[in-house]
Design a protein around this motif. Structure first.
Motif, PDB file in Angstrom:
ATOM      1  N   TYR A 146      44.941  40.475  10.088  1.00  0.00           N
ATOM      2  CA  TYR A 146      44.327  40.362  11.411  1.00  0.00           C
ATOM      3  C   TYR A 146      44.916  41.384  12.376  1.00  0.00           C
ATOM      4  O   TYR A 146      44.187  41.929  13.224  1.00  0.00           O
ATOM      5  N   ILE A 147      46.204  41.653  12.289  1.00  0.00           N
ATOM      6  CA  ILE A 147      46.817  42.676  13.148  1.00  0.00           C
ATOM      7  C   ILE A 147      46.148  44.029  12.905  1.00  0.00           C
ATOM      8  O   ILE A 147      45.724  44.718  13.856  1.00  0.00           O
ATOM      9  N   ILE A 148      46.028  44.416  11.632  1.00  0.00           N
ATOM     10  CA  ILE A 148      45.392  45.688  11.291  1.00  0.00           C
ATOM     11  C   ILE A 148      43.927  45.682  11.714  1.00  0.00           C
ATOM     12  O   ILE A 148      43.408  46.665  12.252  1.00  0.00           O
ATOM     13  N   GLY A 149      43.243  44.556  11.498  1.00  0.00           N
ATOM     14  CA  GLY A 149      41.833  44.451  11.854  1.00  0.00           C
ATOM     15  C   GLY A 149      41.591  44.587  13.336  1.00  0.00           C
ATOM     16  O   GLY A 149      40.672  45.297  13.770  1.00  0.00           O
ATOM     17  N   VAL A 150      42.413  43.921  14.137  1.00  0.00           N
ATOM     18  CA  VAL A 150      42.247  43.973  15.597  1.00  0.00           C
ATOM     19  C   VAL A 150      42.539  45.376  16.121  1.00  0.00           C
ATOM     20  O   VAL A 150      41.778  45.916  16.937  1.00  0.00           O
TER      21      VAL A 150
END
Length: 204
Positions: A146-150
């Motif tokens: 999620y960190i990479i996605g955001v």
């Protein structure tokens, strides 16, 4: 005729990336940021969005359909456009490459996120609340996913905003393009911070 069609598709692709997809991204990050205050604050904000009149029509008309076109045409651009990165290495060529990479990463992330939240709600009646996100992000793998996605989504929007201004003739001179570069950098930093802070609040 083919050139005119491609010109129109690129204009539409650029426009939809800002209106309404980019605006929805910012709104979504603002709602998620309520998690940094308290679980109750996030749940209230999420429930408010869930109870909007004509929500299903709004989601399909302003999010899913524009996003589908933007994603499909974006993949076409990503795998057919030629970058001058190896030959020139200029800053904008790096941005060109990163725009394509983050576009693919963002698409993967969005599809998974929609499956875990919106489709889970539609199929199983799973309530979209603080506890759901906390459970998803309890996995270290999912947290970093999620960190990479955001970050990818915010970068793709911010850099796409710069391209939108050029594509639509809003920034013609080098000075105006440099100014918008700083503005979009600010957009990237602010909304990346909001997104990461929200994820940390959910997970910890």
């Amino acid at each position: 005729m083919a050139d005119n069609k491609e010109f129109f598709n690129r204009r539409l692709h650029s426009f939809l990336g800002v209106f309404p997809i980019g605006l929805f991204l910012m709104q979504h990050l603002v709602v998620n940021h309520f998690a940094t205050y308290s679980p109750e604050a996030f749940n209230n904000a999420a429930h408010f969005m869930e109870n909007l009149p004509l929500r299903i029509l709004l989601e399909f008309g302003l999010i899913y359909i524009p996003l589908l076109f933007h994603a499909i045409y974006g993949i076409y651009i990503a795998f057919t456009a030629k970058s001058n990165l190896k030959r020139y290495g200029y800053f904008r060529n790096w941005m060109f490459m990163l725009q394509r990479v983050t576009g693919v990463l963002t698409l993967i992330f969005v599809v998974w996120h929609v499956w875990e939240t919106r489709l889970a709600y539609a199929i199983y009646g799973t309530e979209i609340n603080f506890d759901l996100m906390a459970d998803i992000l309890s996995s270290p793998f999912m947290f970093w996913f999620y960190i990479i996605g955001v970050i990818s989504a915010v970068f793709h929007f911010a850099n796409g905003l710069w391209s939108f201004c050029v594509t639509w003739g809003l920034t013609v001179t080098p000075k105006s393009q440099k100014f918008v570069t700083y503005v979009t950098l600010g957009v990237f930093v602010i909304f990346s911070y909001m997104g990461i802070a929200s994820l940390i609040s959910f997970a910890f």
